[in-house]
Structure formats: structure tokens, C-alpha cells
Scaffold this motif. Structure first.
Motif, short mmCIF file in Angstrom:
data_model
loop_
_atom_site.label_atom_id
_atom_site.label_comp_id
_atom_site.label_asym_id
_atom_site.label_seq_id
_atom_site.Cartn_x
_atom_site.Cartn_y
_atom_site.Cartn_z
N LEU A 8 0.83 -1.21 0.00
CA LEU A 8 0.00 0.00 0.00
C LEU A 8 0.87 1.26 0.00
CD1 LEU A 8 -2.83 -1.04 2.47
CD2 LEU A 8 -2.98 -0.82 -0.02
N LEU A 9 1.95 1.25 0.78
CA LEU A 9 2.85 2.40 0.78
C LEU A 9 3.47 2.59 -0.60
CD1 LEU A 9 4.71 1.99 4.17
CD2 LEU A 9 3.25 3.88 3.50
N TYR A 10 3.88 1.49 -1.22
CA TYR A 10 4.48 1.58 -2.54
C TYR A 10 3.48 2.16 -3.54
CZ TYR A 10 6.05 0.20 -7.14
OH TYR A 10 6.39 0.22 -8.46
N CYS A 11 2.27 1.64 -3.53
CA CYS A 11 1.26 2.11 -4.48
C CYS A 11 0.92 3.58 -4.25
CB CYS A 11 0.00 1.27 -4.37
SG CYS A 11 0.23 -0.42 -4.94
N ALA A 12 0.98 4.01 -3.00
CA ALA A 12 0.65 5.40 -2.69
C ALA A 12 1.74 6.37 -3.12
CB ALA A 12 0.38 5.54 -1.20
N PHE A 13 3.01 5.98 -2.96
CA PHE A 13 4.10 6.92 -3.20
C PHE A 13 4.81 6.73 -4.54
CE2 PHE A 13 3.77 7.04 1.43
CZ PHE A 13 3.73 8.40 1.62
N ALA A 14 4.72 5.57 -5.15
CA ALA A 14 5.46 5.31 -6.39
C ALA A 14 5.11 6.28 -7.52
CB ALA A 14 5.26 3.87 -6.83
N PHE A 73 14.19 -4.67 -0.81
CA PHE A 73 13.86 -3.85 0.35
C PHE A 73 13.90 -4.76 1.57
CE2 PHE A 73 10.57 -2.38 3.35
CZ PHE A 73 11.19 -1.21 3.74
N PRO A 74 14.96 -4.64 2.40
CA PRO A 74 15.05 -5.49 3.60
C PRO A 74 14.68 -4.71 4.86
CG PRO A 74 17.21 -4.67 3.02
CD PRO A 74 16.23 -4.04 2.07
N PRO A 75 13.41 -4.69 5.25
CA PRO A 75 13.05 -3.94 6.46
C PRO A 75 13.63 -4.59 7.71
CG PRO A 75 11.20 -5.24 5.72
CD PRO A 75 12.28 -5.40 4.67
N HIS A 82 8.34 3.79 9.26
CA HIS A 82 8.46 5.24 9.32
C HIS A 82 8.65 5.76 7.89
CE1 HIS A 82 12.80 4.68 8.79
NE2 HIS A 82 12.75 3.80 9.77
N ILE A 83 8.75 7.05 7.72
CA ILE A 83 8.81 7.66 6.39
C ILE A 83 10.04 7.19 5.61
CG2 ILE A 83 10.01 9.77 7.08
CD1 ILE A 83 7.10 9.50 4.57
N GLY A 84 11.12 6.85 6.30
CA GLY A 84 12.30 6.33 5.63
C GLY A 84 12.02 5.02 4.91
N HIS A 85 11.15 4.18 5.49
CA HIS A 85 10.77 2.95 4.83
C HIS A 85 10.01 3.26 3.53
CE1 HIS A 85 11.20 1.07 8.93
NE2 HIS A 85 11.86 0.21 8.17
N ALA A 86 9.10 4.21 3.59
CA ALA A 86 8.33 4.57 2.39
C ALA A 86 9.26 5.09 1.30
CB ALA A 86 7.28 5.62 2.74
N LYS A 87 10.24 5.90 1.67
CA LYS A 87 11.18 6.42 0.68
C LYS A 87 12.01 5.29 0.07
CE LYS A 87 14.71 9.82 -0.05
NZ LYS A 87 14.52 11.19 -0.34
N SER A 88 12.46 4.36 0.90
CA SER A 88 13.25 3.23 0.41
C SER A 88 12.42 2.33 -0.51
CB SER A 88 13.79 2.42 1.59
OG SER A 88 14.54 1.33 1.12
N CYS A 90 9.86 3.25 -2.36
CA CYS A 90 9.68 3.98 -3.63
C CYS A 90 10.96 3.94 -4.46
CB CYS A 90 9.28 5.42 -3.36
SG CYS A 90 7.64 5.57 -2.64
N LEU A 91 12.09 4.12 -3.81
CA LEU A 91 13.36 4.12 -4.52
C LEU A 91 13.65 2.75 -5.12
CD1 LEU A 91 15.95 5.70 -5.20
CD2 LEU A 91 16.91 4.76 -3.12
N ASN A 92 13.60 1.70 -4.31
CA ASN A 92 13.93 0.36 -4.78
C ASN A 92 12.96 -0.16 -5.84
OD1 ASN A 92 16.33 -0.66 -3.27
ND2 ASN A 92 15.08 -0.02 -1.54
N PHE A 93 11.67 -0.08 -5.56
CA PHE A 93 10.69 -0.59 -6.51
C PHE A 93 10.59 0.33 -7.73
CE2 PHE A 93 9.82 -3.09 -2.87
CZ PHE A 93 9.22 -4.25 -3.32
#
Length: 126
Positions: A8-14, A73-75, A82-88, A90-93
């Protein structure tokens, strides 16, 4: 549940970071510059892929890799989203999509943690 949240985060920010129009140039950053340089110089032309992540010795026994790029993406298994996860994410995918390569969300075994009084929900529920 955590994978659904990551998706969901990926779909929202990508869409913010990627463009679908061919007339608009793709956004550039130092990572894209490095990737473009490596692809132009065939730096990883002879790389091999064993079918799953692993050490270099295992990868060398695999088949030649047809993917231009592979991201993951290795959480942190006990970390909090957190927002850093969302940025990562978006960047990786986003890079994987831009270069037509696969992206992997790595799930790892939770690290035993100390007892705390924090009531926030961790990424891993174990």
C-alpha cells in the motif's frame, strides 16, 4: 499483514517518483547516474543468478542473469514503519520498474529484543 502495508505504501508513493509519459524525461539522481553508467559500460554483463539471493560463490553457479537491475527492500524485522521505509520502498521498486528489473521485499527472522513498555505496533508481530 506487513507485506500488505508495504504494498500500500508503494502504491501510494510510487507515482510521485515515476513518470509514464515517454516525452517527459525520467527524474534523475546519483543512483540513476551510476546505474546508467554501469549499463553503458556493460559492467555486470557477465553476472550470474542462482534464482534467489545469496553469496557470490552461490551466484556464480547459477545461469547468466538477463535482468539489467535487481533491487530489494530489507526492512528491519523488529523496527517500526516510518517515512524512511516509504522512501526506500519507492526508490527500490521505482528503480526496478524504470529499468525493467525485479524487486524483492525481503522478510527476515525477527531479532530477539529487550522488554520495553512501548505500545506501538512493530513491523513484525512475532
Amino acid at each position: 499483514m506487513p507485506l500488505l502495508l508495504l504494498h500500500l505504501l508503494y502504491c501510494a508513493f510510487a507515482p510521485v517518483f515515476m513518470t509514464t509519459e515517454s516525452s517527459t524525461p525520467a527524474p534523475s539522481n546519483f543512483l540513476r547516474t551510476i546505474i546508467d553508467h554501469d549499463l553503458a559500460n556493460n559492467r555486470f554483463a557477465g553476472k550470474r543468478w542462482a534464482g534467489k539471493p545469496g553469496p557470490a560463490a552461490v551466484q556464480q553457479q547459477g545461469e547468466p542473469d538477463v535482468a539489467k537491475i535487481r533491487t530489494r527492500f530489507p526492512p528491519e524485522p523488529n523496527g517500526y514503519l516510518h517515512i524512511g521505509h516509504a522512501k526506500s520502498i519507492c526508490l527500490n521498486f521505482g528503480l526496478a520498474q524504470a529499468y525493467q528489473g525485479p524487486a524483492t521485499c525481503v522478510s527476515m527472522t525477527p531479532i530477539p529484543k529487550k522488554k520495553t513498555r512501548n505500545t506501538s505496533r512493530p513491523l513484525s508481530t512475532r
